[in-house]
Scaffold this motif. Structure first.
Motif, mmCIF file in Angstrom:
data_model
loop_
_atom_site.group_PDB
_atom_site.id
_atom_site.type_symbol
_atom_site.label_atom_id
_atom_site.label_comp_id
_atom_site.label_asym_id
_atom_site.label_seq_id
_atom_site.Cartn_x
_atom_site.Cartn_y
_atom_site.Cartn_z
ATOM 1 N N THR B 37 7.585 -14.751 7.404
ATOM 2 C CA THR B 37 8.197 -14.944 8.716
ATOM 3 C C THR B 37 8.523 -16.398 8.996
ATOM 4 O O THR B 37 9.274 -16.681 9.935
ATOM 5 C CB THR B 37 7.243 -14.464 9.834
ATOM 6 O OG1 THR B 37 6.065 -15.274 9.783
ATOM 7 C CG2 THR B 37 6.881 -13.014 9.663
ATOM 8 N N VAL B 42 5.739 -12.154 15.603
ATOM 9 C CA VAL B 42 6.029 -10.801 15.125
ATOM 10 C C VAL B 42 5.838 -9.824 16.269
ATOM 11 O O VAL B 42 4.752 -9.766 16.858
ATOM 12 C CB VAL B 42 5.102 -10.439 13.949
ATOM 13 C CG1 VAL B 42 5.380 -9.016 13.482
ATOM 14 C CG2 VAL B 42 5.289 -11.412 12.807
ATOM 15 N N ILE B 114 6.104 -5.267 7.809
ATOM 16 C CA ILE B 114 6.742 -6.236 8.684
ATOM 17 C C ILE B 114 8.218 -6.298 8.306
ATOM 18 O O ILE B 114 8.554 -6.521 7.153
ATOM 19 C CB ILE B 114 6.097 -7.622 8.531
ATOM 20 C CG1 ILE B 114 4.602 -7.518 8.809
ATOM 21 C CG2 ILE B 114 6.752 -8.629 9.471
ATOM 22 C CD1 ILE B 114 3.828 -8.741 8.415
#
Lengths: 109, 138
Positions: B37, B42, B114
Motif C-alpha cells: 500500500t 486501508v 487487500i
C-alpha cells in the motif's frame, strides 16, 4: 530439480467477440515451501514456482506473484475478455530458472 | 531501533489497519502490507474473499478473491511463517477482477485480501479459517 512438471489448461475452443470466458489452469509441481524438514531434521530448501502470467495476443490478462503458501500443483481460475480470435499464452516461472509455457488458440464465432 | 515485543504489537495495533485486521498484526504482516500500500490507509468494502470456515487439510485450502475495479489484490495468511501468499495483478484483458486458487495454511488463522483500486485507494477483507491439519510441514 523440478521433475514431471506438466501444465494443464482449460480454455473454451470458441467464443463470441467481446465475450468473457473462464480459464482454469493447473501445473503439476511439488512447490517445496522451504518450511518442511526431512527425516534427519534438515530443512528442505524452497523450490516453488514464483510467478504465473496469462496473456492473450500479447496483452496481459493476469499476472500472479506466488509465495510458498500456494499449494502443491498450483491451480488458478480467472476470467478473460476475448476481443478477437487469437492465442492465450500461459507462462510459469520456476525458482530454478525454468520457464514452462503453453498456448491455447481460441476461435471467434 | 530495537522494539520489544509489546512495543511492536502496540505499533501494529496503532496502525490504520487495526480496525480492519483485528487481532495481532505481526511485524512481518505489517511490512508486507506497507510494501503493497505504500503506507496508505486501508478501508473496507468492495473486496470479497471466499474461504472455507473450516479446512480439514491446511495443505490445500481453496480461496477466491474478487474486487471489481481493482488493479491488484494481495493475499496474506496472517498466521503463516511467511505471511505472503500471492499478489494478483490484473491486466487490460482480465474479464473481471477475480481469481481462485488453493493455498497452504499452517494452522487456524486469518486470511486477508487487500485490493488496490484503480483510483489508488485500498480496501480489505479478512476471513478466519479453522485448520485441523497444518500445511507448512506441521
Amino acid at each position: 530439480m523440478a521433475k514431471g512438471v506438466k501444465p494443464r489448461v482449460k480454455v473454451p475452443k470458441s467464443a463470441s467477440a467481446g465475450d468473457t470466458i473462464t480459464i482454469k489452469t493447473l501445473i503439476s509441481h511439488k512447490m517445496e515451501s522451504g518450511q518442511r524438514k526431512d527425516s534427519d531434521g534438515n530443512t528442505i530448501p524452497r523450490s516453488i514456482i514464483n510467478r504465473f502470467v496469462a496473456s492473450f495476443n500479447g496483452e496481459t490478462v493476469i499476472d500472479v506473484d506466488m509465495a510458498p503458501a500456494i499449494s502443491t500443483n498450483p491451480y488458478f481460475e480467472f476470467d478473460a475478455k476475448v476481443p478477437e480470435a487469437g492465442e492465450f499464452t500461459f507462462t510459469w516461472y520456476d525458482d530454478d530458472g525454468s520457464v514452462y509455457e503453453t498456448t491455447n488458440a481460441i476461435a471467434v464465432s | 531501533m530495537e522494539f520489544t515485543r509489546r512495543e511492536t504489537m502496540a505499533i501494529g495495533a496503532g496502525a490504520a489497519l487495526a480496525a480492519v485486521l483485528p487481532g495481532v498484526v505481526s511485524a512481518a504482516v505489517k511490512a508486507s502490507i506497507d510494501e503493497f500500500t505504500g503506507g496508505a490507509e486501508v478501508g473496507t468494502g468492495g473486496v470479497t474473499l471466499t474461504a472455507p470456515e473450516i479446512a480439514e487439510n491446511g495443505n490445500t485450502v481453496p480461496i477466491s478473491v474478487s474486487a471489481p475495479g481493482a488493479t491488484a489484490i494481495l493475499v496474506l495468511a496472517l498466521g503463516n511463517p511467511t505471511p505472503a501468499v500471492a499478489e494478483f495483478k490484473f491486466g487490460p484483458l482480465a474479464g473481471d477482477q477475480s481469481a481462485s486458487t488453493r493455498i497452504r495454511l499452517a494452522g487456524t488463522q486469518e486470511v486477508a485480501a487487500i485490493a488496490k483500486m484503480a483510483d489508488g485507494t485500498f480496501s480489505s477483507e479478512t476471513k478466519t479459517v479453522k485448520v485441523t491439519i497444518g500445511g507448512c510441514g506441521g
